[in-house]
Enzyme design. Structure first.
Site, PDB file in Angstrom:
ATOM      1  N   ASN A  12       4.617  13.508   2.763  1.00  0.00           N
ATOM      2  CA  ASN A  12       3.387  12.800   3.110  1.00  0.00           C
ATOM      3  C   ASN A  12       3.304  12.806   4.636  1.00  0.00           C
ATOM      4  OD1 ASN A  12       1.318  11.023   3.556  1.00  0.00           O
ATOM      5  ND2 ASN A  12       2.109   9.413   2.215  1.00  0.00           N
ATOM      6  N   ARG A  96       1.099  15.500  -0.162  1.00  0.00           N
ATOM      7  CA  ARG A  96      -0.056  14.627  -0.295  1.00  0.00           C
ATOM      8  C   ARG A  96      -1.136  15.155   0.639  1.00  0.00           C
ATOM      9  NH1 ARG A  96      -1.342   8.952   2.456  1.00  0.00           N
ATOM     10  NH2 ARG A  96      -3.201   8.483   1.278  1.00  0.00           N
ATOM     11  N   HIS A 185      -7.032   6.974  -2.585  1.00  0.00           N
ATOM     12  CA  HIS A 185      -5.942   6.348  -3.366  1.00  0.00           C
ATOM     13  C   HIS A 185      -5.899   6.879  -4.797  1.00  0.00           C
ATOM     14  CE1 HIS A 185      -6.332   2.475  -0.721  1.00  0.00           C
ATOM     15  NE2 HIS A 185      -5.349   3.223  -0.260  1.00  0.00           N
ATOM     16  N   GLY A 215      -3.461  -2.774  -0.817  1.00  0.00           N
ATOM     17  CA  GLY A 215      -2.424  -2.616   0.201  1.00  0.00           C
ATOM     18  C   GLY A 215      -3.048  -2.978   1.521  1.00  0.00           C
ATOM     19  N   ARG A 246     -10.057  -3.086   7.840  1.00  0.00           N
ATOM     20  CA  ARG A 246     -11.377  -2.476   7.617  1.00  0.00           C
ATOM     21  C   ARG A 246     -12.327  -3.457   6.951  1.00  0.00           C
ATOM     22  NH1 ARG A 246      -8.819   2.346   4.372  1.00  0.00           N
ATOM     23  NH2 ARG A 246      -7.136   2.732   5.835  1.00  0.00           N
ATOM     24  N   GLY A 338       0.988  -3.314  -2.013  1.00  0.00           N
ATOM     25  CA  GLY A 338       1.659  -4.428  -1.337  1.00  0.00           C
ATOM     26  C   GLY A 338       1.139  -5.816  -1.698  1.00  0.00           C
ATOM     27  N   GLU A 341       0.927  -6.309  -5.820  1.00  0.00           N
ATOM     28  CA  GLU A 341       2.215  -6.450  -6.502  1.00  0.00           C
ATOM     29  C   GLU A 341       2.935  -7.739  -6.126  1.00  0.00           C
ATOM     30  OE1 GLU A 341       4.539  -2.858  -5.758  1.00  0.00           O
ATOM     31  OE2 GLU A 341       2.731  -1.678  -6.094  1.00  0.00           O
ATOM     32  N   ASN A 342       2.653  -8.236  -4.905  1.00  0.00           N
ATOM     33  CA  ASN A 342       3.463  -9.347  -4.385  1.00  0.00           C
ATOM     34  C   ASN A 342       2.737 -10.675  -4.220  1.00  0.00           C
ATOM     35  OD1 ASN A 342       6.030  -7.888  -3.807  1.00  0.00           O
ATOM     36  ND2 ASN A 342       4.664  -6.679  -2.514  1.00  0.00           N
ATOM     37  N   GLU A 392       3.274   6.487  -5.807  1.00  0.00           N
ATOM     38  CA  GLU A 392       2.506   7.696  -5.496  1.00  0.00           C
ATOM     39  C   GLU A 392       3.410   8.921  -5.367  1.00  0.00           C
ATOM     40  OE1 GLU A 392       0.492   5.007  -2.607  1.00  0.00           O
ATOM     41  OE2 GLU A 392      -1.140   6.446  -2.802  1.00  0.00           O
TER      42      GLU A 392
HETATM   43  P1  ADP Z   1      -0.211   0.532   2.823  1.00  0.00           P
HETATM   44  O1  ADP Z   1      -1.665   0.513   2.518  1.00  0.00           O
HETATM   45  O2  ADP Z   1       0.088   0.570   4.284  1.00  0.00           O
HETATM   46  O3  ADP Z   1       0.609   1.489   1.970  1.00  0.00           O
HETATM   47  P2  ADP Z   1       1.139  -1.565   1.288  1.00  0.00           P
HETATM   48  O4  ADP Z   1       0.666  -1.194  -0.075  1.00  0.00           O
HETATM   49  O5  ADP Z   1       2.569  -1.391   1.604  1.00  0.00           O
HETATM   50  O6  ADP Z   1       0.256  -0.913   2.423  1.00  0.00           O
HETATM   51  O7  ADP Z   1       0.740  -3.083   1.526  1.00  0.00           O
HETATM   52  C1  ADP Z   1       1.042  -3.745   2.743  1.00  0.00           C
HETATM   53  C2  ADP Z   1       0.529  -5.170   2.671  1.00  0.00           C
HETATM   54  O8  ADP Z   1       1.089  -5.815   1.521  1.00  0.00           O
HETATM   55  C3  ADP Z   1       0.964  -6.035   3.838  1.00  0.00           C
HETATM   56  O9  ADP Z   1       0.071  -5.929   4.914  1.00  0.00           O
HETATM   57  C4  ADP Z   1       0.909  -7.442   3.229  1.00  0.00           C
HETATM   58  O10 ADP Z   1      -0.385  -7.995   3.388  1.00  0.00           O
HETATM   59  C5  ADP Z   1       1.134  -7.219   1.759  1.00  0.00           C
HETATM   60  N1  ADP Z   1       2.430  -7.714   1.293  1.00  0.00           N
HETATM   61  C6  ADP Z   1       3.604  -7.065   1.282  1.00  0.00           C
HETATM   62  N2  ADP Z   1       4.578  -7.857   0.775  1.00  0.00           N
HETATM   63  C7  ADP Z   1       4.000  -9.033   0.452  1.00  0.00           C
HETATM   64  C8  ADP Z   1       4.465 -10.265  -0.109  1.00  0.00           C
HETATM   65  N3  ADP Z   1       5.742 -10.455  -0.450  1.00  0.00           N
HETATM   66  N4  ADP Z   1       3.561 -11.252  -0.290  1.00  0.00           N
HETATM   67  C9  ADP Z   1       2.262 -11.062   0.041  1.00  0.00           C
HETATM   68  N5  ADP Z   1       1.771  -9.944   0.577  1.00  0.00           N
HETATM   69  C10 ADP Z   1       2.620  -8.938   0.779  1.00  0.00           C
END
Ligand code: ADP
Length: 406
Positions: A12, A96, A185, A215, A246, A338, A341-342, A392
């Site tokens: 990537n 990618r 995506h 993300g 954005r 990100g 999932e979290n 991915e």
């Molecule tokens: P990218 O688009 O850069 O691939 P990711 O999918 O890794 O991004 O997502 C990054 C974002 O995920 C971070 O900016 C944050 O807002 C969020 N994030 C990551 N871990 C957590 C967490 N434990 N709790 C809440 N938000 C999270």
């Protein structure tokens, strides 16, 4: 390709970085993962983890003038673990590629004509495709005999019906300049919608899924029976949801106003909408963890973070409603990336109040942390709400391997 060739290297390539993973396609195991940062910036950094040997992460710092130097350094790290690019076990390299336009609807083995076509798409993705092309050229120079496959971020969305893909613009002007909604995506939306179907014990053709890839960049897609029928990103990854930096959807007249009234240049408007808007523009932070912390701390600062959060959620709800209507019947909503999932509070808030649409979240299930795909909706809910970690690299490796071993 020999019968023993079961490994795929996924690359990537960004403008100043290369992320890579070497996978064994017999079981999808990661043999090595790594990242080169700050290519061409004087002090580059390579972080390499040889998972196959259980080794620790190794870091190298030093000048890497370009992608060629970076890939050579990656190749040397892989070779040090007996996983070199010259190994007969390497079946292919999967790249990618962000923009495949209308032409590339499937993963594609790269030859000179394909590379020329990817170059023709540079005006549609000026920040991304040039770096992807550099990565491809360099990898081909290192292993000219090895199949190299391009996996496009836009490909999954090429099934969108014309009425979803076309902007209501003058047709002749739009076509002349290739202006339409491409979506991005796609690799993630494909992987997550398919994994969601598997979680429900169904074939992808049997289910309608809304995927929310949240993300730093964020996009939603409506997937009917395994085919994308609408997605929130458009000509560029700027359209749609509120993102880290954005704006997402905005009245296009805002841009005329910024130029005519605020006196901003084209580049300044571009920078504002892509880099200084979204959550960061609204409250100064683009990390959802920090935004939640500020909300919990309260006060005036908490109120500012709360408004950013509410705007983010409001946009998500609008897309949930719109895509429910587009799909007619929704079987599942899947959160990924990100934030998806979290961030349990984001999932809870996005689904709150949608009981009439058959959507609900169980507080206990939502609070549980896990790296596995899982359901977070209560039994009684008509629509399954799921958390599905995206992958991915695995998807790119699988698509690459399927193509070269066919
Ligand atoms: P990218 O688009 O850069 O691939 P990711 O999918 O890794 O991004 O997502 C990054 C974002 O995920 C971070 O900016 C944050 O807002 C969020 N994030 C990551 N871990 C957590 C967490 N434990 N709790 C809440 N938000 C999270």
């Amino acid at each position: 390709m020999t019968a023993t060739a079961t490994r795929v290297l996924v690359l990537n390539s960004g403008s100043s970085s290369v992320k890579y993973q070497l996978l064994d396609m017999r079981d999808g195991a990661r043999l090595a993962v790594g990242l080169v940062e700050r290519i061409g910036e004087g002090s580059s950094r390579l972080a390499h983890t040889p998972l196959a040997t259980g080794g620790e992460q190794r870091e190298t710092e030093g000048a890497m003038a370009d992608h060629e130097a970076a890939l050579k350094a990656v190749a040397a790290e892989l070779a040090a673990d007996g996983l070199g690019l010259d190994s007969p076990e390497l079946a292919a390299i999967g790249h990618r590629v962000v923009h495949g336009g209308l032409k590339f609807t499937e993963p594609t083995v790269i030859d000179d004509a394909v590379l020329a076509e990817i170059e023709r798409l540079v005006p549609l993705a000026p920040l991304h495709n040039p770096a992807n092309i550099t990565g491809i050229r360099t990898a081909r120079a290192l292993r000219p005999d090895l199949p190299q496959v391009a996996v496009f971020d836009t490909a999954f969305h090429t099934t969108m019906p014309e009425y979803a893909a076309r902007y209501a613009l003058d047709v002749e002007t739009a076509d002349r300049h290739r202006i339409r909604r491409y979506g991005f995506h796609g690799t993630s939306h494909a992987y997550v919608s398919r994994t969601t179907a598997a979680l429900l014990g169904k074939d992808p053709s049997e289910v309608n899924v809304i995927v929310l890839h949240l993300g730093n960049g964020a996009s939603a897609s409506a997937v009917a029976g395994g085919r994308c029928v609408d997605t929130s990103m458009g000509l560029t990854p700027l359209e749609g949801l509120v993102m880290g930096t954005r704006s997402g959807d905005i009245d296009p007249a805002v841009t005329f106003h910024l130029k005519r009234v605020a006196g901003m240049s084209e580049d300044e408007v571009d920078e504002l909408l892509n880099k200084q808007s979204g959550l960061v523009g609204l409250c100064g932070d683009n990390d959802m963890r920090e935004i939640r912390r500020r909300i919990d701390a309260g006060g005036e600062d908490g109120a500012r973070a709360r408004l950013a959060f509410d705007i983010y959620i409001h946009r998500l709800k609008k897309y949930l409603g719109a895509y429910s209507a587009v799909l007619g019947r929704v079987d599942a909503v899947a959160f990924t990336a990100g934030v998806g999932e979290n961030a349990a509070p984001v999932r809870e808030a996005a689904i709150a109040g949608l009981e009439e649409m058959g959507m609900a979240v169980d507080a206990d299930l939502n609070a549980r942390r896990s790296g596995e795909p899982r359901l977070i909706s209560p039994e009684y809910a008509r629509v399954a709400v799921a958390v599905v970690p995206t992958d991915e690299e695995l998807e790119i490796a699988q698509q690459t391997y399927a193509l070269v071993s066919a």
